[in-house]
Design a protein around this motif. Structure first.
Motif, PDB file in Angstrom:
ATOM      1  N   ALA A 112     -41.308  37.925   3.945  1.00  0.00           N
ATOM      2  CA  ALA A 112     -42.593  37.661   4.298  1.00  0.00           C
ATOM      3  C   ALA A 112     -43.620  37.589   3.250  1.00  0.00           C
ATOM      4  O   ALA A 112     -44.588  36.979   3.377  1.00  0.00           O
ATOM      5  CB  ALA A 112     -42.871  38.593   5.410  1.00  0.00           C
TER       6      ALA A 112
ATOM      7  N   ASN B  31     -48.178  31.257   4.435  1.00  0.00           N
ATOM      8  CA  ASN B  31     -48.585  32.608   4.796  1.00  0.00           C
ATOM      9  C   ASN B  31     -49.989  32.783   4.953  1.00  0.00           C
ATOM     10  O   ASN B  31     -50.722  32.238   4.114  1.00  0.00           O
ATOM     11  CB  ASN B  31     -48.115  33.657   3.729  1.00  0.00           C
ATOM     12  CG  ASN B  31     -46.788  33.481   3.257  1.00  0.00           C
ATOM     13  OD1 ASN B  31     -46.291  32.359   3.201  1.00  0.00           O
ATOM     14  ND2 ASN B  31     -46.052  34.494   2.886  1.00  0.00           N
ATOM     15  N   ALA B  32     -50.596  33.444   5.569  1.00  0.00           N
ATOM     16  CA  ALA B  32     -51.868  33.810   5.850  1.00  0.00           C
ATOM     17  C   ALA B  32     -52.935  32.911   6.322  1.00  0.00           C
ATOM     18  O   ALA B  32     -54.068  32.902   6.550  1.00  0.00           O
ATOM     19  CB  ALA B  32     -52.539  34.399   4.574  1.00  0.00           C
TER      20      ALA B  32
ATOM     21  N   LYS C 172     -56.732  33.549   5.787  1.00  0.00           N
ATOM     22  CA  LYS C 172     -57.347  34.709   6.386  1.00  0.00           C
ATOM     23  C   LYS C 172     -57.491  35.661   4.783  1.00  0.00           C
ATOM     24  O   LYS C 172     -56.916  35.413   3.813  1.00  0.00           O
ATOM     25  CB  LYS C 172     -56.599  35.426   7.223  1.00  0.00           C
ATOM     26  CG  LYS C 172     -55.116  36.252   6.508  1.00  0.00           C
ATOM     27  CD  LYS C 172     -54.399  36.770   7.753  1.00  0.00           C
ATOM     28  CE  LYS C 172     -53.363  37.799   7.224  1.00  0.00           C
ATOM     29  NZ  LYS C 172     -52.410  38.185   8.462  1.00  0.00           N
TER      30      LYS C 172
ATOM     31  N   SER D  57     -53.599  43.388   2.507  1.00  0.00           N
ATOM     32  CA  SER D  57     -53.353  44.560   1.501  1.00  0.00           C
ATOM     33  C   SER D  57     -54.643  45.043   0.821  1.00  0.00           C
ATOM     34  O   SER D  57     -54.970  44.227  -0.266  1.00  0.00           O
ATOM     35  CB  SER D  57     -52.107  44.467   0.672  1.00  0.00           C
ATOM     36  OG  SER D  57     -51.034  43.940   1.358  1.00  0.00           O
TER      37      SER D  57
ATOM     38  N   HIS E 264     -52.422  42.840  -5.737  1.00  0.00           N
ATOM     39  CA  HIS E 264     -52.632  41.853  -4.613  1.00  0.00           C
ATOM     40  C   HIS E 264     -53.850  40.897  -4.939  1.00  0.00           C
ATOM     41  O   HIS E 264     -54.468  41.186  -5.862  1.00  0.00           O
ATOM     42  CB  HIS E 264     -53.063  42.588  -3.194  1.00  0.00           C
ATOM     43  CG  HIS E 264     -51.805  43.525  -2.982  1.00  0.00           C
ATOM     44  ND1 HIS E 264     -50.685  43.163  -2.129  1.00  0.00           N
ATOM     45  CD2 HIS E 264     -51.648  44.839  -2.912  1.00  0.00           C
ATOM     46  CE1 HIS E 264     -49.848  43.980  -1.861  1.00  0.00           C
ATOM     47  NE2 HIS E 264     -50.369  45.273  -2.464  1.00  0.00           N
ATOM     48  N   ASP E 265     -53.539  39.650  -4.356  1.00  0.00           N
ATOM     49  CA  ASP E 265     -54.773  38.631  -4.619  1.00  0.00           C
ATOM     50  C   ASP E 265     -55.753  39.176  -3.739  1.00  0.00           C
ATOM     51  O   ASP E 265     -55.757  39.376  -2.499  1.00  0.00           O
ATOM     52  CB  ASP E 265     -54.167  37.295  -3.989  1.00  0.00           C
ATOM     53  CG  ASP E 265     -53.121  36.819  -5.181  1.00  0.00           C
ATOM     54  OD1 ASP E 265     -52.007  36.804  -4.317  1.00  0.00           O
ATOM     55  OD2 ASP E 265     -53.465  36.175  -6.180  1.00  0.00           O
TER      56      ASP E 265
ATOM     57  N   VAL F  32     -56.355  35.120  -1.167  1.00  0.00           N
ATOM     58  CA  VAL F  32     -55.002  34.545  -1.466  1.00  0.00           C
ATOM     59  C   VAL F  32     -55.350  32.979  -1.183  1.00  0.00           C
ATOM     60  O   VAL F  32     -54.454  32.393  -1.541  1.00  0.00           O
ATOM     61  CB  VAL F  32     -53.902  34.981  -0.265  1.00  0.00           C
ATOM     62  CG1 VAL F  32     -53.662  36.464  -0.460  1.00  0.00           C
ATOM     63  CG2 VAL F  32     -54.446  34.895   1.115  1.00  0.00           C
TER      64      VAL F  32
HETATM   65  C1  LIG Z   1     -50.407  32.394  -2.433  1.00  0.00           C
HETATM   66  C2  LIG Z   1     -50.472  33.433  -1.467  1.00  0.00           C
HETATM   67  C3  LIG Z   1     -50.517  34.800  -2.082  1.00  0.00           C
HETATM   68  C4  LIG Z   1     -50.361  35.849  -1.401  1.00  0.00           C
HETATM   69  N1  LIG Z   1     -50.602  37.287  -1.556  1.00  0.00           N
HETATM   70  C5  LIG Z   1     -50.650  38.303  -0.930  1.00  0.00           C
HETATM   71  C6  LIG Z   1     -50.806  39.590  -1.468  1.00  0.00           C
HETATM   72  O1  LIG Z   1     -50.880  39.753  -2.881  1.00  0.00           O
HETATM   73  N2  LIG Z   1     -50.998  40.759  -0.783  1.00  0.00           N
HETATM   74  C7  LIG Z   1     -50.830  40.612   0.857  1.00  0.00           C
HETATM   75  O2  LIG Z   1     -51.112  41.539   1.547  1.00  0.00           O
HETATM   76  N3  LIG Z   1     -50.872  39.415   1.173  1.00  0.00           N
HETATM   77  C8  LIG Z   1     -50.725  38.289   0.409  1.00  0.00           C
HETATM   78  N4  LIG Z   1     -50.448  36.979   1.116  1.00  0.00           N
HETATM   79  C9  LIG Z   1     -50.287  36.702   2.490  1.00  0.00           C
HETATM   80  C10 LIG Z   1     -49.204  37.558   3.061  1.00  0.00           C
HETATM   81  O3  LIG Z   1     -48.024  36.599   2.449  1.00  0.00           O
HETATM   82  C11 LIG Z   1     -49.168  37.285   4.652  1.00  0.00           C
HETATM   83  O4  LIG Z   1     -50.542  37.733   5.089  1.00  0.00           O
HETATM   84  C12 LIG Z   1     -48.122  37.960   5.345  1.00  0.00           C
HETATM   85  O5  LIG Z   1     -46.865  37.264   5.126  1.00  0.00           O
HETATM   86  C13 LIG Z   1     -48.307  37.879   6.795  1.00  0.00           C
HETATM   87  O6  LIG Z   1     -48.188  36.727   7.319  1.00  0.00           O
HETATM   88  P1  LIG Z   1     -49.238  36.117   8.074  1.00  0.00           P
HETATM   89  O7  LIG Z   1     -50.543  36.640   7.582  1.00  0.00           O
HETATM   90  O8  LIG Z   1     -49.224  34.579   7.941  1.00  0.00           O
HETATM   91  O9  LIG Z   1     -49.330  36.483   9.525  1.00  0.00           O
HETATM   92  C14 LIG Z   1     -50.512  35.582   0.257  1.00  0.00           C
HETATM   93  C15 LIG Z   1     -50.487  34.418   0.813  1.00  0.00           C
HETATM   94  C16 LIG Z   1     -50.431  33.486  -0.025  1.00  0.00           C
HETATM   95  C17 LIG Z   1     -50.512  32.115   0.541  1.00  0.00           C
END
Ligand SMILES: Cc1cc2nc3c(=O)[nH]c(=O)nc-3n(C[C@H](O)[C@H](O)[C@H](O)COP(=O)(O)O)c2cc1C
Length: 463
Positions: free
Chosen positions: A126, A239-240, A299, A303, A326-327, A330
Motif C-alpha cells: 500500500a 494513493n491518498a 489528502k 502518518s 514521511h512526506d 504527499v
Molecule cells: C507520492 C506519495 C507519497 C506518499 N508518502 C506517504 C508517506 O510518506 N507517509 C504516509 O503515511 N502516506 C504516504 N502516502 C499516502 C499513502 O500511500 C496512502 O495514504 C495509503 O496507501 C492509504 O491509501 P489511501 O490514502 O489512498 O486510502 C503517499 C502518497 C503518495 C501519492
C-alpha cells in the motif's frame, strides 16, 4: 482483471513492496520500434524521487531504473518491457513499533482484514513507493504521446488554504520550485507552512491539476470506457487521492446551463472553435480536441507525529505516534504520478482507436520529441513530418495528423481535428498544388460534375 494492472491494450502491471528487494513493472502492448533508453525514464523518475528537498520524505532512494526486457538495439521490440528499481534505503526498524497496531488513515487495517497478513514495513504494497513504477511506465507512454503531438503537464495548484492565483499561472515556474507550483508567489508561504507543520509533526492536503494538450478530437470510447471515466479511475488509483474532477467538475453542480455550456462557433476554416472549456475537453466520453483538464484532491499524509487513538491487532485500544520518514504533503510528489496516469490512459485510448480505425503511429526516431520542457511546443507542429509525396495515393490521401487514409481530407480534417484546409496547409507547409483529394476520387467527382453540366444543358435546351 488483476488489481495490479491497468489498461486494455497498453497494459501496465506493477509489483513490489516498500521494503522488499525491488519494485517493478511490466509494460505490455507498447508498439515496436520506439527508441527508448533508461535515461528517457529516469528523467521522469527524478521528478518524483524522494529526498530532493526538505519538504519531502528524507528517504534517500536514487530510484535508478533498469530496463530488463522488451528492448533490442535501443528500440522496443513489441514484447513486454520489464522495468526494475531496487529499494536501497529501506529502514524497516522504523516500523517495528507499529507491527501489532493499525495506523489510522493508512491501509494497515484494510489490508489485514482482506489478506489476514500484512507487510507492516513502510506500508508494504500500500506504500506509495509503488507509484515510482507508474512514473516509469508513464515515461514510455509520454514518449509515444510526444510523437503524436500530445503533451501532458501537471502542477500543484493549492496546498491547504494557500491557493495559487490563475492570473500568475506560468508553466515554466513548475520546474523551478520544490512544489511544482505554477505561481512563484505562493512558494514562500508554502515553504513556511511546511516548516511549521514539520515542527508540529502534522501534515497538509493539496489540489493538483493535469492538462493534456493536443489530444485529437474523437479520442475516447463510449459508455463504460469513457475517456473521463478511465481518467477518473486511473487518478483515483493513486494513493491518498480522495477526489477527481474534470473541467468545471464539482463546481458544475452550482452552475446553470448558460454558465456551463461551451458554445461553439465556426473557426473560419471549416472547423469549430469552442468559446470556453467547462467540459474539460471531453464530451460524451470523447475528446473535443481542446485541452483535457483534470484536478485531483490529495489528502494530508496520515502518518503524523501527533498521538492518535487506534487499536492493536488484538483489539485493544492504544495510542500511536508514527515514526519513520514521511512526506508532510504527499500532494507534491503526486504531481509526476498524476501526469503518468493521464499519459497511460491516453496512450491506451490511442491504441484502442488505432485498433478500430487502422491508422498507424509514426514513431519518433532517436532523440526526436525529447525536449518536453520546450516552451515553443505546439501540438501539431511537433508531429513528425511525413514526406508529402507519400501521402497521396491514387485512391486515398493520408491525413498527416492521424495517418488515416481518406478520399477527401477536407471533411475529415473538420470532423476529426477541428481544422480548416488553410490551417492544415500552413501547419504542414503544404503547397497549394498539393491535392487534398485522392486523384481517382477527384476524377470521379469531375466526371460527376461534367455529367451534371451536360444534364443541365440538356434540360435548359428542352425548356
Ligand atoms: C507520492 C506519495 C507519497 C506518499 N508518502 C506517504 C508517506 O510518506 N507517509 C504516509 O503515511 N502516506 C504516504 N502516502 C499516502 C499513502 O500511500 C496512502 O495514504 C495509503 O496507501 C492509504 O491509501 P489511501 O490514502 O489512498 O486510502 C503517499 C502518497 C503518495 C501519492
Amino acid at each position: 482483471m488483476s488489481g495490479s494492472s491497468i489498461g486494455q491494450l497498453f497494459r501496465v502491471t506493477t509489483f513490489g513492496e516498500s521494503h522488499g528487494v525491488t519494485i517493478g513493472a511490466v509494460v505490455d502492448g507498447c508498439p515496436s520500434g520506439l527508441p527508448l533508453t533508461e535515461e528517457d525514464i529516469q528523467r521522469d523518475l527524478d521528478r518524483r524521487r524522494p529526498g530532493q528537498s526538505r519538504f519531502t520524505t528524507q528517504r534517500r532512494e536514487p530510484d535508478r531504473v533498469r530496463i530488463v526486457s522488451g528492448l533490442f538495439e535501443g528500440v522496443t521490440t513489441g514484447t513486454p518491457i520489464g522495468l526494475l528499481i531496487d529499494n536501497e534505503d529501506a529502514r524497516s526498524r522504523d516500523y517495528s513499533d507499529i507491527q501489532h497496531l493499525f495506523r489510522p488513515g493508512h491501509a494497515d487495517y484494510t489490508y489485514w482484514r482482506k489478506y489476514g497478513i500484512r507487510d507492516y514495513r513502510g506500508g508494504g504494497r500500500a506504500s506509495a513507493r509503488e507509484t515510482a513504477m507508474r512514473v516509469a511506465a508513464g515515461a514510455i507512454a509520454r514518449k509515444l504521446l510526444m510523437s503524436m503531438g500530445i503533451r501532458i503537464r501537471g502542477a500543484l495548484v493549492a496546498m491547504g488554504a494557500i491557493v495559487s492565483d490563475r492570473s500568475r499561472w506560468d508553466w515554466q515556474q513548475v520546474e523551478c520550485n520544490p512544489f511544482f507550483s505554477p505561481d512563484a508567489e505562493v512558494v514562500e508561504p508554502m515553504s513556511q507552512l511546511l516548516d511549521q507543520l514539520r515542527q508540529q509533526g502534522n501534515s497538509v492536503g493539496a489540489l493538483l491539476e493535469v492538462v493534456a494538450e493536443g489530444a485529437p478530437a474523437g479520442l475516447g470510447e463510449p459508455v463504460f470506457h469513457r475517456l473521463d471515466a478511465d481518467l477518473a479511475a486511473a487518478l483515483m488509483s493513486i494513493n491518498a487521492v480522495k477526489g477527481v474532477e474534470i473541467g468545471a467538475g464539482m463546481a458544475s453542480a452550482t452552475m446553470n446551463g448558460t454558465q456551463m455550456v461551451d458554445e461553439m462557433v465556426p473557426d473560419g476554416q471549416g472547423g469549430v472553435r469552442f468559446l470556453s472549456n467547462h467540459a474539460g475537453g471531453i464530451l460524451g466520453g470523447i475528446a473535443t480536441g481542446q485541452e483535457i483538464v483534470v484536478r485531483l484532491a490529495v489528502k494530508p499524509t496520515s502518518s503524523i507525529r501527533i498521538p492518535q487513538r487506534t487499536v492493536t491487532t488484538g483489539g485493544e485500544a492504544c495510542e500511536v505516534v508514527t515514526q519513520g520518514r514521511h512526506d508532510p504533503c504527499v500532494g507534491i510528489r503526486a504531481v509526476p504520478v498524476a501526469e503518468a496516469m493521464v499519459a497511460l490512459v491516453l496512450v491506451d485510448h490511442l491504441l484502442q482507436w488505432r485498433s478500430r480505425s487502422g491508422w498507424e503511429f509514426r514513431l519518433p526516431t532517436r532523440g526526436e520529441g525529447e525536449d518536453e520542457t520546450d516552451s515553443s511546443f505546439s501540438p501539431i507542429d511537433s508531429l513528425p513530418a511525413v514526406p508529402v509525396a507519400d501521402s497521396v495515393q491514387e485512391d486515398a490521401v493520408v491525413c498527416l495528423i492521424c495517418k488515416r487514409a481518406c478520399k477527401a481530407l477536407k471533411g475529415h480534417l473538420r470532423r476529426t481535428h477541428g481544422l480548416g484546409e488553410e490551417e492544415y496547409r500552413r501547419r504542414f507547409d503544404l503547397p497549394k498544388e498539393m491535392p487534398l483529394v485522392a486523384p481517382s476520387y477527384s476524377a470521379q467527382r469531375r466526371k460527376m460534375a461534367l455529367d451534371q453540366e451536360v444534364w443541365q444543358r440538356l434540360r435548359q435546351e428542352k425548356e
